[in-house]
Design a protein around this motif. Structure first.
Motif, PDB file in Angstrom:
ATOM      1  N   SER A  28       0.765  -1.189  -0.093  1.00 34.92           N
ATOM      2  CA  SER A  28      -0.103  -0.101   0.068  1.00 34.92           C
ATOM      3  C   SER A  28       0.831   1.287  -0.010  1.00 34.92           C
ATOM      4  O   SER A  28       1.766   1.363   0.889  1.00 34.92           O
ATOM      5  N   ILE A  30       0.064   4.069   0.929  1.00 40.45           N
ATOM      6  CA  ILE A  30      -0.022   5.042   1.947  1.00 40.45           C
ATOM      7  C   ILE A  30       0.943   4.601   3.113  1.00 40.45           C
ATOM      8  O   ILE A  30       1.693   5.521   3.723  1.00 40.45           O
ATOM      9  N   LEU A  72       1.191  12.121   0.386  1.00 42.11           N
ATOM     10  CA  LEU A  72      -0.156  11.592   0.895  1.00 42.11           C
ATOM     11  C   LEU A  72      -1.425  12.253   0.089  1.00 42.11           C
ATOM     12  O   LEU A  72      -2.127  11.370  -0.094  1.00 42.11           O
ATOM     13  N   PHE A  73      -1.259  13.571   0.049  1.00 43.16           N
ATOM     14  CA  PHE A  73      -2.474  13.872  -0.759  1.00 43.16           C
ATOM     15  C   PHE A  73      -2.623  13.807  -2.017  1.00 43.16           C
ATOM     16  O   PHE A  73      -3.778  13.188  -2.391  1.00 43.16           O
ATOM     17  N   ALA A  76      -3.835   9.960  -1.907  1.00 42.22           N
ATOM     18  CA  ALA A  76      -5.508  10.006  -1.518  1.00 42.22           C
ATOM     19  C   ALA A  76      -6.253  10.408  -2.882  1.00 42.22           C
ATOM     20  O   ALA A  76      -7.440  10.002  -3.187  1.00 42.22           O
ATOM     21  N   GLY A  79      -6.311   7.827  -5.504  1.00 40.02           N
ATOM     22  CA  GLY A  79      -6.632   6.530  -5.130  1.00 40.02           C
ATOM     23  C   GLY A  79      -5.976   5.525  -5.531  1.00 40.02           C
ATOM     24  O   GLY A  79      -6.412   4.378  -6.175  1.00 40.02           O
ATOM     25  N   GLU A  81      -3.292   3.680  -4.234  1.00 39.48           N
ATOM     26  CA  GLU A  81      -2.574   3.076  -3.264  1.00 39.48           C
ATOM     27  C   GLU A  81      -2.274   1.634  -3.584  1.00 39.48           C
ATOM     28  O   GLU A  81      -1.277   1.208  -3.038  1.00 39.48           O
TER      29      GLU A  81
END
Lengths: 179, 99
Positions: A28, A30, A72-73, A76, A79, A81
């Motif tokens: 992942s 993230i 991280l932004f 996110a 999408g 990940e």
């Protein structure tokens, strides 16, 4: 170096390496980003130990703060990940590990063959790398690179805005209609 | 603690970054591995600044950080643009240039 110092530095090094490996292996994105934040924070503590407090705090604010939040932004936002784990190029993994090992061997050989003994770390004076000294050096001796960096940041900002701008089809049609 | 300890840590982190670039196919993770390599180089810079008692190494680390921030801004903008076009950041799908 006292035993406590060795344990402390060893612990920090192990945390840095383990978090880097975890970043590499995690599926992942993230979690990868969060492990990288841990790695950056550990390196910041090592900078403090190396007598670079200014760089340590810049590391925390710029790297662990700004850059990783940006990552991280984007993760996110996209999408993106998780990707499938299949291996499209045959033998890519083995080849990558072999190339990495070759690089390690090169580094070790360089370390062996260079004619310079490795000294222990020197004791630094208290104000060796104080923000004041860094500021004086940066605005006198390194003023030109500082200004160049300012322009690089400006052009990067403009580039990021231009790259992510959505092309409006209506405007395109209007331009064509004028012709 | 000898200087070689920090240099070895820097080398290990750099190699891990190289492995990340070679092994992973998520473009964002490849970017993170690049940041890891930047950090390894920065650690070597700070170590040598300490070793030779010169402030230059630390100032260059500062410049490298600024340039890395610029690089990340442009790179992530490219990622977003690529994702809009292709719907994925898997680098194996970015093979339009293949003849």
């Amino acid at each position: 170096m006292t035993l406590i110092g060795i344990i402390f530095y060893g612990f920090l090094a192990i945390v840095a390496i383990v978090s880097a490996v975890a970043m590499l292996l995690n599926r992942s994105a993230i979690y990868s980003a969060l492990f990288l934040v841990l790695n950056f924070a550990t390196i910041a503590v090592l900078y403090l130990a190396l007598g670079a407090p200014f760089i340590a705090f810049t590391q925390v604010t710029v790297y662990a703060g700004a850059i990783m939040i940006l990552f991280l932004f984007v993760i996110a936002l996209l999408g993106a990940e998780k990707l499938s784990g299949h291996e499209p190029i045959k033998g890519q993994r083995t080849m990558a590990i072999v190339l990495g090992l070759i690089f390690v061997v090169e580094l070790v050989l360089f370390l062996i063959f260079r004619n310079q003994g490795i000294q222990p770390m020197l004791a630094l004076t208290q104000d060796f790398a104080s923000p004041q000294k860094i500021g004086i050096a940066m605005f006198t001796q390194y003023l030109l690179p500082f200004e160049v960096v300012a322009f690089i940041l400006l052009s990067a900002t403009i580039g990021a805005i231009v790259l992510t701008r959505v092309e409006k089809p209506a405007r395109l049609g209007a331009a064509r209609g004028k012709k | 603690m000898p200087t070689s300890f920090f240099l070895a840590l820097s080398a290990i982190m750099f190699v891990l970054g190289i492995l990340g670039v070679l092994l992973r196919r998520n473009a964002l993770v490849i970017f993170m591995s690049l940041e890891l390599m930047f950090n390894a180089a920065n650690l070597a810079f700070v170590t040598f600044a300490n070793q030779y008692q010169l402030l230059t190494g630390q100032i260059f680390v500062f410049f490298i950080m600024a340039v890395a921030a610029a690089e990340v801004a442009v790179g992530l903008a490219l990622m977003v643009a690529i994702f809009r076009n292709k719907g994925s950041v898997d680098i194996d799908q970015l093979n339009s240039l293949k003849g």
